[in-house]
Motif scaffolding. Structure first.
Motif, PDB file in Angstrom:
ATOM      1  N   UNK A   1       0.845  -1.203   0.000  1.00  7.71           N
ATOM      2  CA  UNK A   1       0.000   0.000   0.000  1.00  7.71           C
ATOM      3  C   UNK A   1       0.878   1.249   0.000  1.00  7.71           C
ATOM      4  N   UNK A   2       1.934   1.186   0.815  1.00  5.31           N
ATOM      5  CA  UNK A   2       2.853   2.321   0.911  1.00  5.31           C
ATOM      6  C   UNK A   2       3.504   2.591  -0.447  1.00  5.31           C
ATOM      7  N   UNK A   3       3.890   1.499  -1.118  1.00  6.80           N
ATOM      8  CA  UNK A   3       4.511   1.640  -2.434  1.00  6.80           C
ATOM      9  C   UNK A   3       3.537   2.283  -3.410  1.00  6.80           C
ATOM     10  N   UNK A   4       2.304   1.790  -3.407  1.00  7.21           N
ATOM     11  CA  UNK A   4       1.279   2.279  -4.328  1.00  7.21           C
ATOM     12  C   UNK A   4       1.007   3.774  -4.134  1.00  7.21           C
ATOM     13  N   UNK A   5       0.984   4.208  -2.863  1.00  3.94           N
ATOM     14  CA  UNK A   5       0.595   5.594  -2.578  1.00  3.94           C
ATOM     15  C   UNK A   5       1.761   6.485  -2.199  1.00  3.94           C
ATOM     16  N   UNK A   6       2.977   5.961  -2.392  1.00  4.75           N
ATOM     17  CA  UNK A   6       4.143   6.777  -2.105  1.00  4.75           C
ATOM     18  C   UNK A   6       4.200   7.221  -0.638  1.00  4.75           C
ATOM     19  N   UNK A   7       3.878   6.293   0.255  1.00  4.87           N
ATOM     20  CA  UNK A   7       3.984   6.570   1.691  1.00  4.87           C
ATOM     21  C   UNK A   7       5.341   6.061   2.150  1.00  4.87           C
ATOM     22  N   UNK A   8       5.867   6.677   3.191  1.00  3.88           N
ATOM     23  CA  UNK A   8       7.104   6.151   3.770  1.00  3.88           C
ATOM     24  C   UNK A   8       6.731   5.028   4.738  1.00  3.88           C
ATOM     25  N   UNK A   9       7.368   3.880   4.549  1.00 10.78           N
ATOM     26  CA  UNK A   9       7.039   2.708   5.369  1.00 10.78           C
ATOM     27  C   UNK A   9       8.260   2.296   6.172  1.00 10.78           C
TER      28      UNK A   9
ATOM     29  N   UNK B   1       8.111  -9.051  15.937  1.00 11.30           N
ATOM     30  CA  UNK B   1       7.513  -7.744  16.166  1.00 11.30           C
ATOM     31  C   UNK B   1       7.450  -6.961  14.861  1.00 11.30           C
ATOM     32  N   UNK B   2       6.489  -6.051  14.781  1.00 11.57           N
ATOM     33  CA  UNK B   2       6.358  -5.177  13.601  1.00 11.57           C
ATOM     34  C   UNK B   2       5.741  -3.860  14.067  1.00 11.57           C
ATOM     35  N   UNK B   3       6.595  -3.062  14.658  1.00 12.19           N
ATOM     36  CA  UNK B   3       6.183  -1.731  15.111  1.00 12.19           C
ATOM     37  C   UNK B   3       6.272  -0.847  13.865  1.00 12.19           C
ATOM     38  N   UNK B   4       5.108  -0.557  13.277  1.00  9.30           N
ATOM     39  CA  UNK B   4       5.085  -0.036  11.912  1.00  9.30           C
ATOM     40  C   UNK B   4       4.710   1.447  11.842  1.00  9.30           C
ATOM     41  N   UNK B   5       5.459   2.171  11.028  1.00 11.72           N
ATOM     42  CA  UNK B   5       5.203   3.604  10.867  1.00 11.72           C
ATOM     43  C   UNK B   5       4.933   3.907   9.397  1.00 11.72           C
ATOM     44  N   UNK B   6       3.813   4.551   9.128  1.00 10.56           N
ATOM     45  CA  UNK B   6       3.476   4.958   7.765  1.00 10.56           C
ATOM     46  C   UNK B   6       3.355   6.474   7.735  1.00 10.56           C
ATOM     47  N   UNK B   7       4.030   7.085   6.753  1.00 12.14           N
ATOM     48  CA  UNK B   7       4.012   8.553   6.696  1.00 12.14           C
ATOM     49  C   UNK B   7       3.496   9.025   5.348  1.00 12.14           C
ATOM     50  N   UNK B   8       2.477   9.850   5.420  1.00 17.37           N
ATOM     51  CA  UNK B   8       1.960  10.494   4.210  1.00 17.37           C
ATOM     52  C   UNK B   8       2.386  11.960   4.238  1.00 17.37           C
ATOM     53  N   UNK B   9       3.042  12.390   3.170  1.00 14.80           N
ATOM     54  CA  UNK B   9       3.548  13.770   3.132  1.00 14.80           C
ATOM     55  C   UNK B   9       2.926  14.533   1.976  1.00 14.80           C
ATOM     56  N   UNK B  10       2.512  15.746   2.245  1.00 11.36           N
ATOM     57  CA  UNK B  10       2.005  16.603   1.181  1.00 11.36           C
ATOM     58  C   UNK B  10       3.139  17.496   0.679  1.00 11.36           C
ATOM     59  N   UNK B  11       2.975  17.990  -0.543  1.00 16.01           N
ATOM     60  CA  UNK B  11       3.969  18.928  -1.061  1.00 16.01           C
ATOM     61  C   UNK B  11       3.589  20.359  -0.681  1.00 16.01           C
ATOM     62  N   UNK B  12       2.378  20.510  -0.179  1.00  9.14           N
ATOM     63  CA  UNK B  12       1.903  21.844   0.217  1.00  9.14           C
ATOM     64  C   UNK B  12       2.720  22.342   1.410  1.00  9.14           C
TER      65      UNK B  12
ATOM     66  N   UNK C   1      -4.952  13.118  -2.028  1.00  4.63           N
ATOM     67  CA  UNK C   1      -3.788  14.024  -1.947  1.00  4.63           C
ATOM     68  C   UNK C   1      -4.095  15.219  -1.046  1.00  4.63           C
ATOM     69  N   UNK C   2      -4.602  14.941   0.141  1.00  7.36           N
ATOM     70  CA  UNK C   2      -4.972  16.018   1.069  1.00  7.36           C
ATOM     71  C   UNK C   2      -3.742  16.843   1.460  1.00  7.36           C
ATOM     72  N   UNK C   3      -3.940  18.148   1.651  1.00  9.90           N
ATOM     73  CA  UNK C   3      -2.811  19.029   1.988  1.00  9.90           C
ATOM     74  C   UNK C   3      -2.441  18.971   3.475  1.00  9.90           C
ATOM     75  N   UNK C   4      -2.144  17.781   3.966  1.00 11.32           N
ATOM     76  CA  UNK C   4      -1.715  17.593   5.362  1.00 11.32           C
ATOM     77  C   UNK C   4      -0.593  16.555   5.377  1.00 11.32           C
TER      78      UNK C   4
END
Ligand code: BES
Ligand code: MG
Ligand code: ZN
Length: 471
Positions: A181-189, A216-227, A279-282
């Motif tokens: 999912x991260x790959x598809x949406x360009x999220x940092x995994x 264990x899988x302590x997982x962090x997903x980051x969505x970044x806007x360019x705004x 692509x929310x601006x947050x």
């Protein structure tokens, strides 16, 4: 599905919407047989097969209805009629609907196609299913369609993962899905295994995971806007893939429901999908501490004293109070390593909140008055309601331990959802804008699409709306 500004002259499939009031006014224009059966009440459906095709009369109820009710009606209609509907240009007749209301209608149609296991075989998911509507411009229709698709993709992913049986959602399966999912949406995994968690000192999370057969899988997903200058939202979702209770074993009668102990994580997942597709601006930093709560020779034991990520020690008195352990590290890891404007955790945390509110609302706790009110308002608007409970300091007395900084349960048989919230507050590192949503009673329950309890999607529309309007 495609939304198109009305162009055809004739249609073989028509959805004709009425409130009770406008049915009263126009009933005389229709065949008398119809008014014998149809009155426009909420959720009423009358199927009229005629020479040119089929018209579905859909009752919305009183004209004072709220927008979310239109989504409810469409959802129910879609669930009930989906087998009969054809992927053909379909006319929606409802000139009284506002743009927002039409959007709710489309969202309901899409979300109403959900069944476990989900397959996009339904007619609505075909591009040939064109929904023609006269009262909204094509440009607006394109926006509505984008929003409705993003939301339904988010909510359906949320529901589908929650509904999966325990053997189909082991940490590696779910982890791989998140990675893709991260790959598809360009999220940092990022995902920390047991060794890395030990290095980092995520002791409270590891105490639960140490008994697991899975890493264990302590997982962090980051969505970044360019705004530029966008707000950053921190989310933590409880992700216990199955909660046996551990050594403090649960009663077996309803234990199968504990496949739903990842309801906080799936709400976060659905929200991330919505934010990314829109692509929310947050910016969003989401932490999912993934594990099961299992029994084994390595499982943590009542009386264990462990050190959490923020250095506080916790006496474990009940291994079934595992959610607050993993959230403690999720919250303090987020608070210490990221700068966020607000911090929200969601969790199927306590039976106490279920006894308190049943499936009517989630229990809300917050250290910020304004944020609390915003969450309540958003809950009312999306019909994913929240009700506030206190975080008074007297509740902290009950988690004072003789051998550690805190104990993970109170010895009194009262207010455990408040005690749990007070416990979590010790791990937010003084974040000024934190909210805890105990969604144990609302994430999994009675739904229109299943005989037994199943995923409701609670949290996705609430968070999506909150984040979209958070500037
Ligand atoms: N996952 C449960 C909470 C829960 C209960 C979720 C019912 C959904 C429906 C949580 O981990 C738990 O077991 N909580 C215990 C805490 C107690 C031991 C202090 C509870 O609420 O009974
Ligand atoms: Mg438990
Ligand atoms: Zn649990």
């Amino acid at each position: 599905m495609k939304l198109i500004n009305k162009k055809n002259k004739t249609y073989t499939q028509v959805f004709h919407l009425f409130t009770e009031e406008n049915w009263t006014k126009t009933a005389k224009n229709f065949n008398k047989n119809i008014s014998t059966f149809f009155t426009g009440k909420k959720n009423e459906i009358f199927v009229n097969a005629h020479e040119e095709g089929i018209t579905y009369f859909i009752g919305l109820g009183k004209s004072t209805l709220q927008n979310f009710e239109i989504q409810q009606v469409a959802n129910k209609f879609s669930q009930g009629q989906k087998k009969n509907l054809h992927a053909v240009p379909t006319l929606v007749l409802a000139d009284f609907l506002t743009e927002k209301q039409f959007e709710e209608f489309v969202k309901g149609l899409l979300i109403g196609t959900y069944n476990y296991p989900f397959e996009k075989t339904h007619a609505f998911w075909s591009p040939k299913f064109e929904i023609h509507f006269e009262n909204v411009s094509q440009k607006k229709l394109d926006t509505i369609s984008e929003r409705a698709l993003a939301l339904s993709n988010g909510q359906i992913a949320c529901q589908d993962w929650l509904n999966k049986p325990a053997n189909l959602k082991k940490p590696d399966t779910f982890g791989l899905y998140l990675k893709n999912l991260a790959k598809k949406h360009d999220l940092k995994y990022t995902s920390f295994n047991r060794k890395k968690c030990e290095e980092l000192g995520l002791g409270a999370y590891l105490s639960v995971n140490q008994g697991s057969a899975y890493d264990a899988a302590f997982t962090i997903l980051e969505y970044k806007t360019t705004v530029k200058n966008a707000k950053t939202i921190g989310l933590v979702g409880k992700c216990v893939l199955f909660d046996t209770g551990g050594i403090s074993l649960k009663n077996p009668d309803n234990m199968h429901y504990m496949k739903s102990d990842m309801g906080g994580a799936t709400a976060v997942l659905g929200t991330l999908i919505y934010a990314a597709e829109m692509q929310l601006p947050v910016n969003i930093i989401a932490i999912l501490p993934i594990t099961d709560n299992a029994i084994s020779e390595n499982a943590f034991l009542p009386s264990d004293v462990i050190t959490a990520y923020n250095g506080k020690t916790i006496e474990v008195l009940n291994t079934d109070a595992e959610g607050r352990m993993i959230l403690a590290d999720g919250l303090s890891y987020l608070a210490k390593n990221y700068k966020t404007d607000c911090l929200i955790d969601l969790a199927t945390l306590t039976g106490s909140s279920v006894r308190m509110f049943g499936d009517t609302c989630g229990a809300l706790f917050s250290n910020n008055e304004e944020f609390k009110n915003l969450l309540i308002k958003t809950g009312d608007k999306t019909n994913q309601r929240l009700w506030n409970l206190p975080l008074w300091d007297v509740w902290k007395d009950d988690i004072q331990s003789d051998v550690a900084d805190l104990k993970n349960i109170s010895m009194k048989p009262i207010g455990d959802c408040i005690v749990a919230a007070k416990f979590l507050e010790q791990f937010i590192e003084n974040h000024p804008k934190w909210a805890h949503l105990d969604i144990a009673g609302v994430a999994f329950g009675n739904v229109g699409y299943a005989k037994e309890k199943a995923a409701t999607g609670f949290g996705v529309q609430l968070l999506a709306d909150l984040i979209e309007n958070y500037h």
